[in-house]
Design an enzyme around this catalytic site. Structure first.
Site, PDB file in Angstrom:
ATOM      1  CG  ASP A 294      28.930  68.273  54.045  1.00 26.60           C
ATOM      2  OD1 ASP A 294      30.045  68.053  53.514  1.00 26.60           O
ATOM      3  OD2 ASP A 294      27.921  67.593  53.776  1.00 26.60           O
TER       4      ASP A 294
ATOM      5  CG  ASP B  13      32.827  66.607  54.660  1.00 27.16           C
ATOM      6  OD1 ASP B  13      32.139  65.582  54.802  1.00 27.16           O
ATOM      7  OD2 ASP B  13      32.537  67.535  53.902  1.00 27.16           O
TER       8      ASP B  13
ATOM      9  CB  VAL C 155      34.219  68.345  49.826  1.00 24.78           C
ATOM     10  CG1 VAL C 155      35.437  68.477  48.929  1.00 24.78           C
ATOM     11  CG2 VAL C 155      34.548  68.829  51.229  1.00 24.78           C
TER      12      VAL C 155
ATOM     13  CG  HIS D 135      32.169  60.240  48.727  1.00 22.00           C
ATOM     14  ND1 HIS D 135      31.932  59.334  47.730  1.00 22.00           N
ATOM     15  CD2 HIS D 135      31.357  59.892  49.748  1.00 22.00           C
ATOM     16  CE1 HIS D 135      31.014  58.466  48.120  1.00 22.00           C
ATOM     17  NE2 HIS D 135      30.641  58.775  49.341  1.00 22.00           N
TER      18      HIS D 135
END
Lengths: 339, 344
Positions: B11, B16, B147, B266
């Protein structure tokens, strides 16, 4: 007249079988394919039952059967609806089998096991392929089970929505339920799916709820009239009606003695003659997805209150009645016409 | 060595974007496709941003992008729920439509700081691509790296369960045990579509969750990102720019990150863990389920840590910690190697 291009979405199911037979035999309808789904029974059984009906009709070359979803969107992960999917472990299976009083039964026992197979493509991918290749507003969808497949189709590929001419859905009830006090079975199995399809932006969503299908009950003498047509499909339809009459007499009596609704077939009749549906309201509808006592209840706002903020734009049509005589005549007409 | 076949489900999204860069440039991967999903921004934008990153890495001839689901499975159906009404920092509910993002917090922006892409997404939808690709594969051949919210993966599994044995493993960035962000109980990816992760967790696939507990250990400082900027390639500069953007965003809400002048990245950690498993530390085989009751804990990943005679069955690996040094070194190494390969 051009034939109406139709895709059936079924959880066969005794009344689904009558719907399939009448759709395939109707001269007004071209069945592009039949998608199966978890519902009356698990999708393995509803697929097998659908194949049996299609094989009996001898149309397996032209009418593909595609296997749909085995689980509703969220009902089973919530763990609040034990018994879904209904398979051979269904708690009453033995009792149903031995007493012969079930409404559906695991398998349609009047047919031999099928020797044909479903298509290799899954139902969701098949729907997307078929709808994307179609003209805008050219396809009629007739789902008569939980709306799981179509919800996923619209989630995955929203461009399919504008290909749909109309959806004629057997499901829901206005202040009337069957599997729960507030909920009709198809919607109760997958309320989230019903809400997604309802809100997809599809042009014409027509509800054929229990209020209509119960008004269009068939009786033993109707079954006899159908049997006298003398064809194999007519014999099968008569037998299915009689089986349902036994089931309904045991579990869910309708207003007339020795009678039962054949819910799903009413949607097919509505294509032949829309006036078989009566008391139609254009209204705002919503499906309760709250997960409690009213999970799966269909709310039809047919008498909107006087508060402006309460008024919502109508998103569907609901038929609260049906003309039972017309329904019988349409069924007989289709079966006679195919003779 | 045989390359690991992966599909990235993203996303995009600033972190990302970094995960995509690493998946495209680390030669140990064979990236079969990128599927975009609603999440950090609406799917129209996550698709467009993914295309931008593909162009930035000059991979438009090899890597295709597929547009996925625009809405979560069920979380936005509840009209009074937080997913459908408001979220701190947003003036509009999910999905985060273009222009509805509060401009003062810029961890993510509607558009990545890259030119409008020349290439287009594929005509096929993401779920159809996932099913087709997996069904054509050998058993246990393909690794999925979601993710973002798990909507695409969950619907693909539901539409065609025959894909499940084809999956080698699923490396998910999502969830949190002691660390959360979107609600007191939930991490964003799972909070957006709690039902989707629960469906995936019940699939029986080998699943690793890379939660906030691990990713917050793997932050990158602006200082470290300057070393990446110095590499000088387009992808390296993109990563440095995004670290700076994220650090600015985090500084407004996270005192610890403000002091460090950095931010967690992340999604890239999930990609790293596939080639360097030891980057994840304290990885425990656990029973994990998602709260889908639509109350205060909606979207929480719940780890069963009770000591019981009959423990609940374990269904995923959960990383409680991660090694920041390994992570930063991996990014630099891969980007340096890419530079050398391009003969720069």
């Amino acid at each position: 007249m051009d034939k109406r291009k139709v895709i059936l979405d079924v959880d066969t199911g005794s009344d689904d079988a009558v719907a399939i037979i009448s759709a395939v035999l109707s001269k007004n309808i071209e069945v592009l394919g039949i998608a199966t789904v978890n519902g009356n029974r698990c999708v393995e059984y509803t697929t097998e039952n659908t194949l049996r009906v299609v094989e009996m009709l001898g149309v397996s070359e032209t009418v593909p059967v595609v296997r749909g979803c085995a689980y509703p969107l969220v009902a089973t992960i919530k763990r609040k609806k034990p018994g879904i999917p209904r398979g051979h472990y269904y708690q009453h299976a033995e009792e149903y089998k031995t007493s012969g009083k079930s409404i559906h039964g695991d398998f349609l026992d009047m047919f031999p096991p099928s020797t044909i197979k479903e298509a290799n493509l899954n139902a969701v991918s098949w729907y997307i392929k078929t709808l994307m290749a179609a003209e805008d507003e050219s396809i009629t969808l007739i789902p008569v089970g939980p709306l799981t497949n179509l919800a996923h189709v619209f989630q995955v590929e929203p461009r399919t929505v504008k290909k749909v001419k109309e959806i004629i859905y057997m499901g829901g009830g206005h202040l009337l339920g069957n599997t729960r006090p507030a909920a009709e079975y198809n919607v109760w199995v997958d309320p989230e799916a019903a809400q997604i399809v309802l809100e997809s932006g599809v042009r014409n969503f027509i509800w054929v709820p229990l209020n209509a299908t119960h008004a269009a009950y068939l009786t033993k003498s109707d079954a006899e009239r159908i049997r006298s047509i003398g064809t194999k499909p007519a014999e099968v339809v008569a037998e299915l009606i009689e089986q349902r009459i036994i089931g309904y007499s045991n579990y869910q009596k309708v207003e007339a003695p020795d009678a039962a609704p054949i819910h799903d077939a009413l949607c097919i009749a509505a294509i032949h003659d829309p006036s078989v549906l009566t008391d139609i309201h254009h209204c705002y509808a919503e499906v309760d997805c709250g997960g409690s006592s009213c999970d799966g209840e269909t709310i039809f706002d047919i008498n909107p209150g006087s508060f402006e903020y309460d008024k919502k734009t109508p998103n569907s049509y609901v038929a609260l009645g049906a003309d039972r005589e017309k329904f019988v005549n349409i069924l007989v007409g289709i079966l006679e016409g195919a003779k | 060595m045989e390359k690991r076949k992966i599909i990235m489900d993203v996303d995009t999204g600033s972190d990302d974007a970094m995960a995509l860069v690493m998946a495209m440039l680390d030669e140990r991967f064979d990236l079969l496709g990128i599927t975009a999903v609603n999440g950090n921004v609406e799917v129209k934008l996550t698709t467009m941003n993914s295309l931008r990153v593909v162009e930035c890495c000059d991979k438009q001839d090899e890597v295709k992008v597929y547009k996925g689901c625009d809405l979560p499975i069920a979380s936005t159906l509840m009209p009074w729920g937080p997913q459908a009404t408001q979220m701190p920092g947003f003036t509009n509910p999910l999905p985060h439509r273009e222009g509805t993002r509060e401009q003062s917090i810029q961890v993510h922006t509607d558009h990545l700081p890259l030119p409008v892409p020349k290439i287009k997404e594929e005509p096929e939808s993401a779920v159809v691509f996932l099913i087709k690709t997996l069904l054509a594969a050998e058993d246990g051949e393909i690794t999925l790296v979601p993710v973002g919210p798990l909507t695409n993966i969950a619907i693909a599994m539901r539409a065609d369960p025959r894909i499940i044995p084809k999956i080698k493993e699923i490396m998910i960035m999502g969830g949190g045990h002691d660390v959360n962000n979107s609600s007191p109980a939930a991490e964003f990816n799972i909070w957006v579509d709690p039902e989707a992760l629960e469906i995936v967790l019940q699939s029986g696939c080998k699943i690793t969750l890379v939660p906030l507990d691990a990713t917050h250990k793997c932050f990158m400082t602006v200082e470290e990102s300057e070393r990446i900027r110095a590499i000088g390639t387009k992808p390296a500069i993109l990563i440095a720019d995004l670290v700076k953007q994220r650090a600015t965003g985090y500084a407004q809400m996270d005192a610890e990150m403000k002091a460090l002048n950095g931010a967690p990245l992340h999604d890239a950690l999930a990609v790293c863990a596939l080639v360097i498993p030891e980057v994840l530390k304290n990885v425990v085989h656990v029973n994990c389920h998602v709260d889908i009751s639509k109350g205060i804990a909606y979207g929480q990943t719940i780890i069963d840590q009770r000591i019981r005679v009959n423990p609940t069955p374990k269904n995923c690996y959960f990383a409680f910690d991660a090694d920041k040094d390994i992570f930063v070194k991996w990014m630099i190494d891969v980007l340096e190697k890419d530079k050398a390969k391009r003969g720069l």
